[in-house]
Design an enzyme around this catalytic site. Sequence first.
Site, PDB file in Angstrom:
ATOM      1  N   ASP A  98       0.866  -1.181   0.000  1.00  0.00           N
ATOM      2  CA  ASP A  98       0.000   0.000   0.000  1.00  0.00           C
ATOM      3  C   ASP A  98       0.904   1.233   0.000  1.00  0.00           C
ATOM      4  OD1 ASP A  98      -1.717  -2.165   0.641  1.00  0.00           O
ATOM      5  OD2 ASP A  98      -3.092  -0.834   1.706  1.00  0.00           O
ATOM      6  N   LYS A 109      -6.593   3.459  -3.601  1.00  0.00           N
ATOM      7  CA  LYS A 109      -7.020   3.476  -2.194  1.00  0.00           C
ATOM      8  C   LYS A 109      -7.252   4.913  -1.755  1.00  0.00           C
ATOM      9  CE  LYS A 109      -5.101   2.170   2.357  1.00  0.00           C
ATOM     10  NZ  LYS A 109      -3.997   1.443   3.028  1.00  0.00           N
ATOM     11  N   LYS A 160      -9.961   0.458  -2.873  1.00  0.00           N
ATOM     12  CA  LYS A 160      -9.874   0.168  -1.440  1.00  0.00           C
ATOM     13  C   LYS A 160     -10.286   1.402  -0.654  1.00  0.00           C
ATOM     14  CE  LYS A 160      -6.785  -1.167   2.341  1.00  0.00           C
ATOM     15  NZ  LYS A 160      -5.462  -1.698   2.745  1.00  0.00           N
TER      16      LYS A 160
END
Length: 219
Positions: A89, A151, A180
């Site tokens: 991430d 995300k 996400k």
Amino acid sequence: MEYNRLIDHTLLKADATVEQIEKLCKEALQYNFFSVCVNSAFVPLAKSFLEGSDVKVATTIGFPLGASATAVKAFEVEQALKEGADEFDMVINVGWLKSKLYRLVHEDIAEVVKAAGGKVVKVIIETCYLTDDEKKIASSIAAAAGAHYVKTSTGFGTGGATVEDVQLIRSVVGPNIGVKASGGIRDAATLKAMVDAGANRIGASASVKIMEELRIEGN
């Protein structure tokens, strides 16, 4: 729906202890969450604890500000790969985006994707700092640079995921790239709202509470 398999069970706070990381992993095994998400120093511990299970180990890159050098982000990925990380991430360089240095933003993401060697990369655009137009541009750049997911948030900025931002990102990236939602997802109702808006992965530290609420509801 198997909501548990959408959840990255997350512990990223600065004072997270070994005991707390082990508890995170135990909970992930108990509820069969998709992954745990930990800072990179804890990747070996999490990998060892979860060995033989289906629970993946995700870690953060350039976190939480995104303002480290691209080469440093790539090295973080390479090191975490050696230690067993399955997913990454990463945070974009928000300042570059806001300065309209789009080529640099693209290269930053692309170098991380390259270093990950086919492993899943989720690109955090940190929506709380962006206008809607900037969110669209960031999502487009992330997709073009090879991101597997866009995300919303680190959880360390001024705000977290919103239904509107998830819908906007999904409208930009289409059906073939993941979205996400993370930051501020603390109950089952919020999780469901994010999924309904188009999220197919959820980052949460309140995952156990969410699962217990879903169990009571019969989901």
